[in-house]
Each structure stands twice: as structure tokens, then as C-alpha cells.
Design a protein around this motif. Structure first.
Motif, PDB file in Angstrom:
ATOM      1  N   VAL A  39      92.331  40.443 -43.675  1.00 13.31           N
ATOM      2  CA  VAL A  39      92.379  39.570 -42.497  1.00 13.31           C
ATOM      3  C   VAL A  39      93.220  40.246 -41.409  1.00 13.31           C
ATOM      4  O   VAL A  39      94.311  40.768 -41.676  1.00 13.31           O
ATOM      5  N   ILE A  93      87.821  29.831 -45.108  1.00 10.60           N
ATOM      6  CA  ILE A  93      88.127  31.260 -45.079  1.00 10.60           C
ATOM      7  C   ILE A  93      87.534  31.955 -46.297  1.00 10.60           C
ATOM      8  O   ILE A  93      86.958  33.050 -46.203  1.00 10.60           O
ATOM      9  N   PHE A 137      95.618  33.234 -37.419  1.00  7.85           N
ATOM     10  CA  PHE A 137      95.941  34.376 -38.290  1.00  7.85           C
ATOM     11  C   PHE A 137      97.245  34.133 -39.051  1.00  7.85           C
ATOM     12  O   PHE A 137      97.344  34.404 -40.258  1.00  7.85           O
ATOM     13  N   THR A 158      95.509  35.338 -49.322  1.00 10.59           N
ATOM     14  CA  THR A 158      95.312  36.726 -48.883  1.00 10.59           C
ATOM     15  C   THR A 158      95.090  37.651 -50.068  1.00 10.59           C
ATOM     16  O   THR A 158      94.291  38.593 -49.995  1.00 10.59           O
TER      17      THR A 158
END
Length: 424
Positions: free
Chosen positions: A328, A276, A307, A317
Motif C-alpha cells: 500500500v 481493502i 493511507f 498490511t
């Protein structure tokens, strides 16, 4: 109460009545003769009264005697009659008893005969019903069994058919799994899903596909949303949106969860995090270019599970948002994000319309000032013309009338004819 008692009561009542009548006569006789007869007469009367009383007692004794004799005779006759009646009644009761016993015996025999006949008839009907019921039960049971076997056969056929479909589905799933192993195919699947969402939420004029958002770059972003400018309708900047689908890393994490292995789960989570971060770095370096684009980009993850797993890591995040300016979104969150963008677009449109209205009002105010000045000039001109008309109508008219006062007037008809002839 018997007849004898009634007779005695009647005799007693009669005696009392006679005594009352006799005493009344004696009292009346005493009162009538008291003043006329002497003491000797009274004695004679008392003697006579004593004799009459004695004679009356004798008569009463004879009457009692006769009544007793009559009553005894009547009682004897009544007892004889009652005896004979009792004997006749006993004979009749005996005859009735014998007749009743005979009738009951006959009725019992008749009832027993009818009961035997009914029992035989019921037994025969019951046998017939049992035969019919057994026949129908056998027929119904056979039909039910045949239907059950038929239904079971059909269901088994459907099961076999379902097994075949499941095998086909399993092969299709295997094919899909094999297809998803390819990174390029997974990217295309995410891109198609993102395209469907954008088509539903935005108009065709509000986003572009495969746009190079960074000058000098050769890497186009999959989708770029047009963010309009507040100052101009023709100017806008791009919001890059790129789909990523690291399915292999996510499946490894899911398998580790199912196995319950903490070590495998930590390793798979770490690998997913690295993937990611790498994708976010590529988005940041390839697509974000301020002021041609927004200062952030959207990374779209096609599945809610993937997710959820990413946003669970708060540190990840936060790093994506701060270091790489990447937000995201999953299938549901990007829908909410696009809804908020639509509201922003509408608000911006309203603001632009408000500015245009304000400019239009300012222009109208300027033109209205000019119109006021022109209107003032026209008013002055009209006032000057009015004064000249007053002078022309008043002064000149009076002068002409003075010159023409000595001329005679003619009728309107003659005037009309004369002027019309002159016109002709």
C-alpha cells in the motif's frame, strides 16, 4: 589697628633707637678715655651722664605729653568727622531706600499692567485656538466617521460577496461530494492523481497505461512500470500499480471518530478492512503474473488520511503483503518509492555499461594479441629487407665502384646539364 596705636608704636621705636645711640656713645667714650682720665673724671662723667639721662627723661615726658595731646585732638576731630559722615550716610541711605521703594512700586505696577495685557491677549488667542481646534475636530471627526462608514460598507459588501462565494463553494462541494459517491468517478480521480505523480517522477518510456499484464486476462491494469532486465536492454518486466479510492468506507470511519462512538468506529474500520482486502485480492488475481510481472503489485490510495488509517492496522498490511503480494502507498510514499526505483534504474544502467566496457576490453585484448603477431611478422620482414639492402648497398656498390675507378669524373654542373639534356 587704629591710628593711635600706630603713633604709640612709632614713639616707642624712636625712644629705643635714641637709647641705643646714647649707650653706644657712652661705651665709646669710656673706651677712649679709660686710659687717660682719672677716677674723678669718671665720676664727673657719670654725673654728667645722670644729668643727661634726667634731662632726656624730662624731654621724653614732654614728648609723651605732646603726643597724647595731639592724639586726643586728632581722635576728637576724627570722631566729629565720623559722626558727620554717619549722619550724611544715614541721609543718603534713607534717600536711596525711598527711591528704591518708589522704583519697585513703579516696576510692580508696570509688570502687573503688562501681565494683565498678556493674560487678556493669551485668553483671546486661546479662545481663537479653541474655536479653530473645535472646528478642525468636528471636520476631522466627520471625515473619519464618513471614512469609517465607507470602509464598513465596503467590508460588508466584501462579506456579502464572500458569503455568496461560500454558498457557491458549498454547492460545489456538495456537487463534488455527490460526484464522489459514484465509485467509477472516485476511481477516475485516483487514476488521474496517480498519472500526475508518474508523469513527474518517471519518463514516458519507463511506464505504460492500461496494460494487460496477465496472459489470457481481459482486465488491464491502470499503470505498469517497466523494470528493465539486467541481461538485455530490450527486455523488461512490469510492476502493476492500481489506484483504489474507498471514500465511502473512510468517511464513515471519520464520522464515527467525530461522534466518539466506539461501536460505529469498529464497524466502519472492519468494513474498510474488508474493502481493502477485496481490492488487494483483485489486484493479485488480475495483474500479477510471474515472470512477466514482478511478484508484487502497488495499491495506490489517493489521500494521506486513508493511507494512514490502512497502515495503522499492522495485521492488515502484513496480510496484504504475505497473502496477496500487495504493497500500500499513499501520495507521499509512492513518491519516495518512485525515487528509489529511479536510483535502481540508474544503478542497473551503470552495471550494464560496466559489462559492456568489460566486453569491449576483452575484445580489444584479443585484437591486440592478433596485432602483436602481425607486428612480429612485419618486424621479421623488415629485418630480412634490411639485410638485403645492406647486401645491395655494400657488396654491389663496391663492385660497381671497382669497375668505374678508371673513368674520369666531371663537375656537378656538367653532370646536371648532361643528365638534364638526356632527360629532355
Amino acid at each position: 589697628m587704629g591710628i593711635f596705636e600706630y603713633i604709640v608704636i612709632g614713639i616707642g621705636v624712636l625712644i629705643v633707637i635714641l637709647l641705643v645711640v646714647l649707650l653706644g656713645k657712652v661705651s665709646a667714650l669710656r673706651k677712649g678715655l679709660a686710659s687717660e682720665v682719672s677716677h674723678e673724671v669718671e665720676e664727673a662723667l657719670e654725673n654728667d651722664l645722670a644729668n643727661q639721662r634726667s634731662e632726656l627723661n624730662q624731654r621724653l615726658d614732654g614728648l609723651y605729653h605732646n603726643i597724647n595731646l595731639n592724639i586726643n585732638a586728632r581722635l576728637s576731630q576724627f570722631e566729629q568727622t565720623m559722626t558727620s559722615n554717619n549722619a550724611a550716610l544715614d541721609g543718603r541711605m534713607e534717600a536711596m531706600r525711598l527711591a528704591t521703594e518708589q522704583q519697585l512700586r513703579e516696576n510692580r505696577e508696570t509688570t502687573q499692567t503688562k501681565l494683565d495685557e498678556m493674560r487678556e491677549a493669551n485668553q483671546q488667542k486661546l479662545s481663537e485656538i479653541q474655536g479653530t481646534v473645535a472646528e478642525k475636530l468636528d471636520k476631522t471627526l466627520a471625515e473619519r466617521v464618513n471614512e469609517s462608514f465607507k470602509s464598513v460598507s465596503q467590508q460588508l459588501e466584501q462579506v456579502y460577496k464572500g458569503l455568496g462565494e461560500m454558498q457557491t463553494l458549498a454547492s460545489d462541494v456538495g456537487s463534488l461530494k455527490n460526484a464522489l459517491v459514484n465509485v467509477k468517478v472516485r476511481g477516475e480521480i485516483g487514476e488521474v492523481q496517480l498519472s500526475r505523480i508518474l508523469e513527474q517522477m518517471l519518463t514516458a518510456e519507463q511506464y505504460d497505461e492500461n496494460v494487460i499484464t496477465k496472459k489470457g486476462s481481459r482486465d488491464p491494469v491502470e499503470f505498469a512500470i517497466k523494470i528493465p532486465s539486467k541481461n538485455s536492454d530490450s527486455k523488461f518486466i512490469y510492476l502493476p500499480v492500481d489506484a483504489k479510492f474507498p471514500l465511502d468506507r473512510y468517511n464513515a470511519l471519520v464520522e464515527a471518530y467525530e461522534e466518539g462512538s466506539r461501536e460505529k468506529a469498529d464497524a466502519a474500520r472492519k468494513a474498510l478492512k474488508e474493502r481493502i482486502l477485496t481490492d488487494a485480492k483483485n489486484i493479485y488475481t488480475k495483474y500479477i503474473s510471474v515472470p512477466d510481472t514482478t511478484d508484487f503489485a502497488i495499491m495506490f490510495l489517493p489521500t494521506e488520511g486513508l493511507f494512514s488509517e490502512v497502515i495503522r492496522d499492522v495485521e492488515l498490511t502484513e496480510k496484504l503483503r504475505v497473502d496477496f503480494k500487495v504493497t500500500v502507498c499513499g501520495p507521499s510514499t509512492i513518491t519516495a518509492f518512485l525515487n528509489s526505483l529511479q536510483m535502481g534504474f540508474r544503478t542497473l544502467t551503470v552495471e550494464k555499461k560496466s559489462n559492456q566496457i568489460a566486453l569491449t576490453l576483452s575484445a580489444v585484448k584479443t585484437e591486440f594479441g592478433k596485432f602483436g603477431e602481425s607486428l612480429t611478422k612485419v618486424q621479421r620482414t623488415l629485418e630480412s629487407t634490411g639485410k638485403e639492402l645492406d647486401q645491395l648497398v655494400g657488396t654491389r656498390t663496391r663492385a660497381i665502384n671497382r669497375k668505374l675507378k678508371d673513368i674520369d669524373t666531371i663537375s656537378e654542373i656538367e653532370t646536371s646539364n648532361l643528365l638534364s639534356d638526356e632527360d629532355e
